[in-house]
Design a protein around this motif. Structure first.
Motif, PDB file in Angstrom:
ATOM      1  N   VAL A   1      -5.354  -1.252  -7.028  1.00 51.52           N
ATOM      2  CA  VAL A   1      -7.176  -0.725  -7.155  1.00 51.52           C
ATOM      3  C   VAL A   1      -6.313   1.198  -6.173  1.00 51.52           C
ATOM      4  O   VAL A   1      -5.201   0.657  -5.465  1.00 51.52           O
ATOM      5  CB  VAL A   1      -7.990  -1.355  -5.810  1.00 51.52           C
ATOM      6  CG1 VAL A   1      -8.308  -0.381  -5.274  1.00 51.52           C
ATOM      7  CG2 VAL A   1      -7.930  -2.490  -6.043  1.00 51.52           C
TER       8      VAL A   1
ATOM      9  N   THR B   1      -8.359   0.117 -11.075  1.00 43.51           N
ATOM     10  CA  THR B   1      -8.229  -0.670 -11.244  1.00 43.51           C
ATOM     11  C   THR B   1      -7.373  -1.538 -12.408  1.00 43.51           C
ATOM     12  O   THR B   1      -7.972  -1.560 -13.469  1.00 43.51           O
ATOM     13  CB  THR B   1      -9.748  -2.755 -11.210  1.00 43.51           C
ATOM     14  OG1 THR B   1      -9.786  -1.651 -10.079  1.00 43.51           O
ATOM     15  CG2 THR B   1      -8.692  -3.801 -10.731  1.00 43.51           C
TER      16      THR B   1
ATOM     17  N   THR C   1     -13.915   8.990 -12.438  1.00 40.38           N
ATOM     18  CA  THR C   1     -13.050   9.844 -11.397  1.00 40.38           C
ATOM     19  C   THR C   1     -12.018  10.009 -12.420  1.00 40.38           C
ATOM     20  O   THR C   1     -11.393  11.274 -12.641  1.00 40.38           O
ATOM     21  CB  THR C   1     -12.524   9.616 -10.073  1.00 40.38           C
ATOM     22  OG1 THR C   1     -14.215   9.454  -9.780  1.00 40.38           O
ATOM     23  CG2 THR C   1     -12.362  10.566  -9.539  1.00 40.38           C
TER      24      THR C   1
ATOM     25  N   TYR D   1       0.862  -1.156   0.558  1.00 44.86           N
ATOM     26  CA  TYR D   1       0.339   0.185   0.154  1.00 44.86           C
ATOM     27  C   TYR D   1       1.003   1.447   0.124  1.00 44.86           C
ATOM     28  O   TYR D   1       1.651   1.455   0.810  1.00 44.86           O
ATOM     29  CB  TYR D   1      -0.736  -0.130   1.189  1.00 44.86           C
ATOM     30  CG  TYR D   1      -1.889   1.198   1.402  1.00 44.86           C
ATOM     31  CD1 TYR D   1      -3.231   1.100   0.278  1.00 44.86           C
ATOM     32  CD2 TYR D   1      -1.538   2.107   2.437  1.00 44.86           C
ATOM     33  CE1 TYR D   1      -3.424   2.494   0.576  1.00 44.86           C
ATOM     34  CE2 TYR D   1      -2.047   3.276   2.395  1.00 44.86           C
ATOM     35  CZ  TYR D   1      -3.501   3.501   1.239  1.00 44.86           C
ATOM     36  OH  TYR D   1      -3.632   4.798   1.520  1.00 44.86           O
TER      37      TYR D   1
ATOM     38  N   SER E   1     -12.107   4.518 -14.077  1.00 42.93           N
ATOM     39  CA  SER E   1     -13.603   4.476 -13.429  1.00 42.93           C
ATOM     40  C   SER E   1     -14.050   6.087 -13.856  1.00 42.93           C
ATOM     41  O   SER E   1     -12.954   6.797 -14.408  1.00 42.93           O
ATOM     42  CB  SER E   1     -13.621   5.062 -11.760  1.00 42.93           C
ATOM     43  OG  SER E   1     -12.281   6.191 -11.767  1.00 42.93           O
TER      44      SER E   1
ATOM     45  N   GLN F   1      -3.754   6.708  -3.659  1.00 39.50           N
ATOM     46  CA  GLN F   1      -3.563   6.086  -3.070  1.00 39.50           C
ATOM     47  C   GLN F   1      -3.404   4.613  -3.850  1.00 39.50           C
ATOM     48  O   GLN F   1      -3.913   4.462  -4.853  1.00 39.50           O
ATOM     49  CB  GLN F   1      -4.761   5.458  -2.302  1.00 39.50           C
ATOM     50  CG  GLN F   1      -5.288   7.183  -1.268  1.00 39.50           C
ATOM     51  CD  GLN F   1      -6.462   6.625  -0.107  1.00 39.50           C
ATOM     52  OE1 GLN F   1      -6.202   5.630   0.691  1.00 39.50           O
ATOM     53  NE2 GLN F   1      -7.356   7.703  -0.868  1.00 39.50           N
ATOM     54  N   ASP F   2      -2.465   3.724  -3.861  1.00 44.15           N
ATOM     55  CA  ASP F   2      -2.438   2.394  -4.127  1.00 44.15           C
ATOM     56  C   ASP F   2      -2.337   1.197  -3.472  1.00 44.15           C
ATOM     57  O   ASP F   2      -1.489   1.286  -3.017  1.00 44.15           O
ATOM     58  CB  ASP F   2      -0.920   2.749  -5.038  1.00 44.15           C
ATOM     59  CG  ASP F   2      -0.330   1.499  -6.319  1.00 44.15           C
ATOM     60  OD1 ASP F   2      -2.069   0.038  -6.340  1.00 44.15           O
ATOM     61  OD2 ASP F   2       0.253   1.114  -6.532  1.00 44.15           O
TER      62      ASP F   2
ATOM     63  N   ASP G   1     -16.225   9.736  -6.006  1.00 39.46           N
ATOM     64  CA  ASP G   1     -16.144   9.068  -5.651  1.00 39.46           C
ATOM     65  C   ASP G   1     -14.324   8.740  -5.772  1.00 39.46           C
ATOM     66  O   ASP G   1     -13.920   9.597  -6.941  1.00 39.46           O
ATOM     67  CB  ASP G   1     -16.620   7.618  -6.736  1.00 39.46           C
ATOM     68  CG  ASP G   1     -16.486   6.637  -5.727  1.00 39.46           C
ATOM     69  OD1 ASP G   1     -15.385   6.162  -5.036  1.00 39.46           O
ATOM     70  OD2 ASP G   1     -17.224   5.526  -5.471  1.00 39.46           O
ATOM     71  N   SER G   2     -13.528   8.249  -4.771  1.00 34.78           N
ATOM     72  CA  SER G   2     -12.355   8.679  -5.432  1.00 34.78           C
ATOM     73  C   SER G   2     -11.877   7.205  -5.428  1.00 34.78           C
ATOM     74  O   SER G   2     -10.992   7.748  -6.147  1.00 34.78           O
ATOM     75  CB  SER G   2     -11.368   8.545  -3.767  1.00 34.78           C
ATOM     76  OG  SER G   2     -12.280   7.408  -2.519  1.00 34.78           O
ATOM     77  N   TYR G   3     -12.386   6.475  -6.228  1.00 30.55           N
ATOM     78  CA  TYR G   3     -12.219   5.420  -6.341  1.00 30.55           C
ATOM     79  C   TYR G   3     -11.748   5.408  -8.209  1.00 30.55           C
ATOM     80  O   TYR G   3     -12.981   6.428  -8.686  1.00 30.55           O
ATOM     81  CB  TYR G   3     -12.767   3.953  -6.618  1.00 30.55           C
ATOM     82  CG  TYR G   3     -12.567   3.194  -7.043  1.00 30.55           C
ATOM     83  CD1 TYR G   3     -12.040   2.377  -7.213  1.00 30.55           C
ATOM     84  CD2 TYR G   3     -13.890   2.771  -8.809  1.00 30.55           C
ATOM     85  CE1 TYR G   3     -11.499   1.069  -7.617  1.00 30.55           C
ATOM     86  CE2 TYR G   3     -12.827   1.046  -9.391  1.00 30.55           C
ATOM     87  CZ  TYR G   3     -12.226   0.684  -9.452  1.00 30.55           C
ATOM     88  OH  TYR G   3     -12.007  -0.445  -9.939  1.00 30.55           O
ATOM     89  N   LEU G   4     -10.809   5.176  -8.445  1.00 32.84           N
ATOM     90  CA  LEU G   4      -9.930   5.821  -9.898  1.00 32.84           C
ATOM     91  C   LEU G   4      -9.520   4.564 -11.281  1.00 32.84           C
ATOM     92  O   LEU G   4      -9.838   4.658 -12.525  1.00 32.84           O
ATOM     93  CB  LEU G   4      -8.497   6.137 -10.113  1.00 32.84           C
ATOM     94  CG  LEU G   4      -8.222   7.530  -9.119  1.00 32.84           C
ATOM     95  CD1 LEU G   4      -6.850   7.972  -8.424  1.00 32.84           C
ATOM     96  CD2 LEU G   4      -8.823   8.442  -9.862  1.00 32.84           C
TER      97      LEU G   4
ATOM     98  N   LEU H   1      -6.708   4.474  -5.945  1.00 34.28           N
ATOM     99  CA  LEU H   1      -8.014   6.124  -5.083  1.00 34.28           C
ATOM    100  C   LEU H   1      -7.182   7.144  -5.200  1.00 34.28           C
ATOM    101  O   LEU H   1      -6.038   6.965  -5.147  1.00 34.28           O
ATOM    102  CB  LEU H   1      -7.836   5.435  -3.642  1.00 34.28           C
ATOM    103  CG  LEU H   1      -9.820   4.312  -4.384  1.00 34.28           C
ATOM    104  CD1 LEU H   1      -8.542   2.780  -3.459  1.00 34.28           C
ATOM    105  CD2 LEU H   1     -10.647   4.357  -3.166  1.00 34.28           C
TER     106      LEU H   1
END
Length: 420
Positions: A339, A360, A388, A271, A386, A318-319, A355-358, A341
């Motif tokens: 994943v 996968t 985003t 992470y 995504s 974030q990875d 959404d913070s999700y970017l 974010l």
């Protein structure tokens, strides 16, 4: 004439008698790489098609050592196949000097190196060779190293100019004007500890057209812990100082845990958090962390969506990822899903928070030791982006199939070696 030959022979024999402990090693690297890019580094826009090309690095390395003196000289040519017509009489890329340095060992514990050289430390997150890039990365620098048993302290500095100028001239190259750093490493049984302090100055012109240099500091630590089966590392870096008259306040933290399930199979979790700045943050403070001289292709997915000439001064990252490695005889395989974010808020011009999700990304690679000095490697990656990520990478289309494939052959023969 006969007397002259005898005199020359005696002189050469005398020189050979005086010279001691000489070593010369000459080796080559020929490294072509095919790539299919269909959404590499950014989402492919609607209506656009992917592309393919073959790039190549050609290097010639000379390594020479005599007593306390070590010298390295590396020439290289990088190209894309077909960028010069077959009828051309000259190569527009030419031959460049990748490394050209001389090192003198002052004592058993002290050495000094000057010239163009690779500066690579720890996991190469902050300072690395960038070997994946065909051109690589090297610095014109002076390096002093203190290396008693179980310790190493490197202290380096660099100062850059565009040419041998007579008057003050703007440094227009996209590079630092000056750099100083200190790196320290030691180990305690299974624990390794590194500390880094890096000071980089970038030149810019203010509103009065005066040339100024602002300095940014990157500092932090890298820790490793290894046992027979466990392989872990933890890092934390901060950034402060100024850049083009703007305050810098950013940070990066990462943790990786690997476990050798068997001799052939290794599994790991990781992470990383790289600070960023919200899209609706109106302050002038730079809050986005910059890995600066890092080998960034090796981090945050092989499709290079983040920090490989892009995603700077953005919302950070974030990875979270899983890494599976399997080695059998001459083969090496790896599967790495990521994943992603955003680390800071992504807010639209209409003030809607996204959404913070970017997305996968899934990376699959292989390597094969074909023969001595010949390695074949390749991979396939796909990004499932995504909305985003689409917003950040506009005008890219997340609904499009965004993938990338590559195949590389690295030939590294040693052509000559000599010792005396």
């Amino acid at each position: 004439m006969k007397k002259l030959k005898i005199i020359l022979f005696l002189l050469l024999a005398g020189m050979s008698f005086e010279i001691q402990a000489q070593e010369l090693d000459v080796n080559l690297q020929i490294r072509p790489r095919f790539e299919y890019r269909n959404g590499y580094k950014t989402l492919i826009p609607e209506g656009q098609e992917g592309t393919s090309q073959i790039s190549q690095r050609s290097r010639l390395n000379f390594n020479y050592k005599q007593d306390q003196l070590t010298v390295k000289l590396t020439f290289q040519n990088t190209r894309t196949w077909g960028d010069v017509p077959t009828t051309a009489t000259a190569d527009k890329n030419g031959v460049a000097v990748f490394e050209a340095w001389a090192q003198y060992d002052l004592t058993e514990k002290w050495s000094a190196r000057m010239g163009r050289q690779v500066l690579s430390y720890d996991n190469q997150r902050i300072m690395g060779e960038m070997d994946w890039a065909q051109q690589g990365q090297s610095h014109d620098a002076l390096l002093v190293s203190f290396h008693p048993k179980n310790h190493q302290l490197d202290m380096g500095l660099a100062y850059n100019s565009t040419a041998e100028n007579t008057f003050q001239t703007p440094y227009t190259v996209a590079n630092y004007k000056a750099m100083q750093y200190a790196w320290y490493h030691t180990s305690f049984d299974k624990l390794g500890l590194s500390l880094l302090l890096l000071n980089t100055g970038y030149e810019y012109a203010n509103t009065d057209a005066d040339l100024l240099v602002d300095y940014k500091q990157t500092f932090g630590t890298y820790l490793t812990y290894k046992t027979g089966k466990l392989d872990t590392n933890l890092s934390f870096y901060g950034q402060t100082g100024k850049s083009t008259d703007r305050q810098v306040s950013a940070w990066d933290a990462a943790v990786n845990v690997g476990y050798n399930v068997t001799d052939a199979f290794k599994a790991g979790l990781g992470y990383e958090f790289l600070s960023g700045k919200a899209t609706n943050d109106g302050s002038t403070v730079i809050k986005s962390f910059n890995p600066i001289f890092g080998t960034n292709h090796g981090f945050n997915g092989y499709m290079d969506y983040f920090y490989v000439g892009n995603h700077l001064n953005s919302v950070g990252l974030q990875d979270a990822f899983l890494k599976l490695n399997y080695n059998i005889q001459k083969w090496q395989f790896a599967l790495i899903p990521h994943v992603f974010l955003a680390a800071a808020d992504v807010v639209t011009p209409l003030n809607d928070k996204m959404d913070s999700y970017l997305g996968t990304e899934v990376d699959l690679t292989f390597g094969y030791n074909f023969k001595k000095d010949i390695v074949v490697s390749g991979g396939y990656s796909q990004m499932f982006g995504s909305k985003t990520l689409e917003f950040l990478k506009a005008p890219g289309d997340a609904g499009h199939t965004n993938n990338w494939a590559w195949l590389m052959i690295s030939v590294n023969p040693r052509v000559f070696t000599w010792k005396k």
